[in-house]
Write a protein that holds these residues in place. Structure first.
Motif, PDB file in Angstrom:
ATOM      1  N   UNK A 292       0.820  -1.208   0.000  1.00 37.21           N
ATOM      2  CA  UNK A 292       0.000   0.000   0.000  1.00 37.21           C
ATOM      3  C   UNK A 292       0.847   1.248   0.000  1.00 37.21           C
ATOM      4  N   UNK A 293       0.171   2.355   0.044  1.00 38.83           N
ATOM      5  CA  UNK A 293       0.843   3.657   0.043  1.00 38.83           C
ATOM      6  C   UNK A 293       1.433   3.939   1.414  1.00 38.83           C
TER       7      UNK A 293
ATOM      8  N   UNK B  53       2.901  11.924   3.461  1.00 36.78           N
ATOM      9  CA  UNK B  53       1.934  12.137   2.391  1.00 36.78           C
ATOM     10  C   UNK B  53       0.667  12.750   2.973  1.00 36.78           C
ATOM     11  N   UNK B  54      -0.080  13.400   2.092  1.00 43.41           N
ATOM     12  CA  UNK B  54      -1.339  14.028   2.486  1.00 43.41           C
ATOM     13  C   UNK B  54      -2.408  13.566   1.499  1.00 43.41           C
TER      14      UNK B  54
ATOM     15  N   UNK C  21      -3.103  11.497  -3.534  1.00 41.68           N
ATOM     16  CA  UNK C  21      -2.180  11.359  -2.407  1.00 41.68           C
ATOM     17  C   UNK C  21      -0.929  12.114  -2.809  1.00 41.68           C
ATOM     18  N   UNK C  22      -0.658  13.213  -2.122  1.00 38.43           N
ATOM     19  CA  UNK C  22       0.442  14.097  -2.477  1.00 38.43           C
ATOM     20  C   UNK C  22       1.501  14.081  -1.384  1.00 38.43           C
TER      21      UNK C  22
ATOM     22  N   UNK D 233       3.803  15.682   1.407  1.00 40.69           N
ATOM     23  CA  UNK D 233       3.376  16.666   2.400  1.00 40.69           C
ATOM     24  C   UNK D 233       3.726  18.096   2.001  1.00 40.69           C
ATOM     25  N   UNK D 234       4.848  18.305   1.308  1.00 36.35           N
ATOM     26  CA  UNK D 234       5.237  19.661   0.949  1.00 36.35           C
ATOM     27  C   UNK D 234       4.441  20.219  -0.212  1.00 36.35           C
ATOM     28  N   UNK D 235       3.705  19.384  -0.972  1.00 34.28           N
ATOM     29  CA  UNK D 235       2.925  19.837  -2.126  1.00 34.28           C
ATOM     30  C   UNK D 235       1.439  19.902  -1.803  1.00 34.28           C
ATOM     31  N   UNK D 236       1.076  20.113  -0.555  1.00 35.00           N
ATOM     32  CA  UNK D 236      -0.324  20.153  -0.144  1.00 35.00           C
ATOM     33  C   UNK D 236      -1.010  21.340  -0.786  1.00 35.00           C
ATOM     34  N   UNK D 237      -2.204  21.072  -1.318  1.00 35.66           N
ATOM     35  CA  UNK D 237      -2.969  22.143  -1.981  1.00 35.66           C
ATOM     36  C   UNK D 237      -3.782  22.910  -0.979  1.00 35.66           C
TER      37      UNK D 237
END
Length: 93
Positions: A63-64, A69-70, A86-87, A89-93
């Motif tokens: 799994x992921x 991750x966010x 699933x992005x 953590x630093x690329x959270x929208x």
């Protein structure tokens, strides 16, 4: 496909193969054991337990990764549905 074979078919059939090998060597040594209802039932239950254990192990180790991750749920934007993602953590929208 290989994962499906490894985690579904092999654990289910393994007790039957082991018992068949046992019967083969037992017959070569002069034994008179045969396949019976009890041995089939025990092999089936053992195979199902092994298959369940392999599926539980697969679920625990695959799994992921959840750390770093966010999860971004699906959303409605500008008249369109944006799929979930699933992005990192630093690329959270």
């Amino acid at each position: 496909m290989i994962r499906a074979i490894l985690f579904h078919v092999i654990p289910l059939l393994l007790p039957f193969v082991v018992y068949a090998v046992y019967l083969y060597f037992n017959a070569r040594a002069g034994g008179d054991k045969k396949w019976g209802r009890t041995s089939l039932a025990i092999s089936t239950v053992t195979g199902l337990v092994l298959m369940a254990a392999s599926l539980i192990a697969l679920g625990l180790v695959s799994g992921e990764p959840s750390e770093g991750t966010v999860y971004v749920p699906p959303r409605f934007e500008d008249g369109r549905i944006i799929d979930s993602q699933v992005l990192p953590a630093e690329n959270k929208e």
